[in-house]
Scaffold this motif. Sequence first.
Motif, mmCIF file in Angstrom:
data_model
loop_
_atom_site.group_PDB
_atom_site.id
_atom_site.type_symbol
_atom_site.label_atom_id
_atom_site.label_comp_id
_atom_site.label_asym_id
_atom_site.label_seq_id
_atom_site.Cartn_x
_atom_site.Cartn_y
_atom_site.Cartn_z
ATOM 1 N N GLN A 6 0.824 -1.208 0.000
ATOM 2 C CA GLN A 6 0.000 0.000 0.000
ATOM 3 C C GLN A 6 0.862 1.264 0.000
ATOM 4 O O GLN A 6 0.451 2.296 -0.525
ATOM 5 C CB GLN A 6 -0.985 0.014 1.163
ATOM 6 N N TRP A 9 1.685 1.910 -3.685
ATOM 7 C CA TRP A 9 0.555 2.494 -4.412
ATOM 8 C C TRP A 9 0.343 3.955 -4.015
ATOM 9 O O TRP A 9 0.059 4.799 -4.881
ATOM 10 C CB TRP A 9 -0.709 1.687 -4.179
ATOM 11 N N THR A 10 0.491 4.263 -2.740
ATOM 12 C CA THR A 10 0.333 5.654 -2.299
ATOM 13 C C THR A 10 1.457 6.513 -2.854
ATOM 14 O O THR A 10 1.227 7.655 -3.265
ATOM 15 C CB THR A 10 0.308 5.715 -0.757
ATOM 16 N N LEU A 12 3.001 6.002 -5.665
ATOM 17 C CA LEU A 12 2.691 6.207 -7.084
ATOM 18 C C LEU A 12 1.664 7.325 -7.271
ATOM 19 O O LEU A 12 1.741 8.096 -8.237
ATOM 20 C CB LEU A 12 2.195 4.907 -7.714
ATOM 21 N N ALA A 13 0.708 7.427 -6.345
ATOM 22 C CA ALA A 13 -0.266 8.522 -6.408
ATOM 23 C C ALA A 13 0.419 9.864 -6.164
ATOM 24 O O ALA A 13 0.078 10.870 -6.799
ATOM 25 C CB ALA A 13 -1.373 8.295 -5.386
ATOM 26 N N ASN A 64 -6.090 8.954 2.378
ATOM 27 C CA ASN A 64 -6.251 8.505 0.990
ATOM 28 C C ASN A 64 -7.620 8.890 0.441
ATOM 29 O O ASN A 64 -7.740 9.259 -0.729
ATOM 30 C CB ASN A 64 -6.037 6.999 0.886
ATOM 31 N N ILE A 103 -5.048 8.461 -12.670
ATOM 32 C CA ILE A 103 -4.073 7.443 -12.249
ATOM 33 C C ILE A 103 -3.906 7.470 -10.730
ATOM 34 O O ILE A 103 -3.858 6.414 -10.080
ATOM 35 C CB ILE A 103 -2.725 7.670 -12.964
ATOM 36 N N ALA A 104 -3.847 8.670 -10.159
ATOM 37 C CA ALA A 104 -3.700 8.791 -8.699
ATOM 38 C C ALA A 104 -4.913 8.204 -7.976
ATOM 39 O O ALA A 104 -4.758 7.526 -6.952
ATOM 40 C CB ALA A 104 -3.500 10.246 -8.313
ATOM 41 N N CYS A 107 -4.666 4.411 -8.071
ATOM 42 C CA CYS A 107 -3.624 3.955 -7.145
ATOM 43 C C CYS A 107 -4.090 4.062 -5.693
ATOM 44 O O CYS A 107 -3.821 3.171 -4.880
ATOM 45 C CB CYS A 107 -2.347 4.761 -7.345
ATOM 46 N N ALA A 111 -4.532 1.167 -2.965
ATOM 47 C CA ALA A 111 -3.852 1.280 -1.665
ATOM 48 C C ALA A 111 -4.842 1.088 -0.523
ATOM 49 O O ALA A 111 -4.524 0.406 0.472
ATOM 50 C CB ALA A 111 -3.164 2.640 -1.552
#
Length: 129
Positions: A6, A9-10, A12-13, A64, A103-104, A107, A111
Amino acid sequence: MLQRIQTIWTFLAVLAAVFLFVTGQDVIISDSFPVLNIACIVLVLVGLLSVFSFKNRKRQILLNTISIIINALLIGILIYWLLKLSGGVHFPEKGIEPIFPLIAMICLFIANIYIKKDDRLVKSVDRLR
């Protein structure tokens, strides 16, 4: 811990917000107030706070979710900006900016799934003790 999925993924955001900040320098929504720049800075700060609050999973999910809401608003603002530009949407050099908040958001949804999965795992191990 920082090496969990996670966190990746965070992060990547957060990178998507940085890319939006870099590519969105020509986006002018309001002449006096830089909406896009401030939103990108807030997204980066909230994302980094979420990455480093790995011990508090409820706070991570809340941060998130806040980032997802901000990204959804940014998509709406950027689509409005695209539609009000001269030349229409078919102009080849514009139109990449709304991709980064999308995309964010994806992601951050992934996450949150992994954070909830991790939370269930911790609760099940606590029940065994």
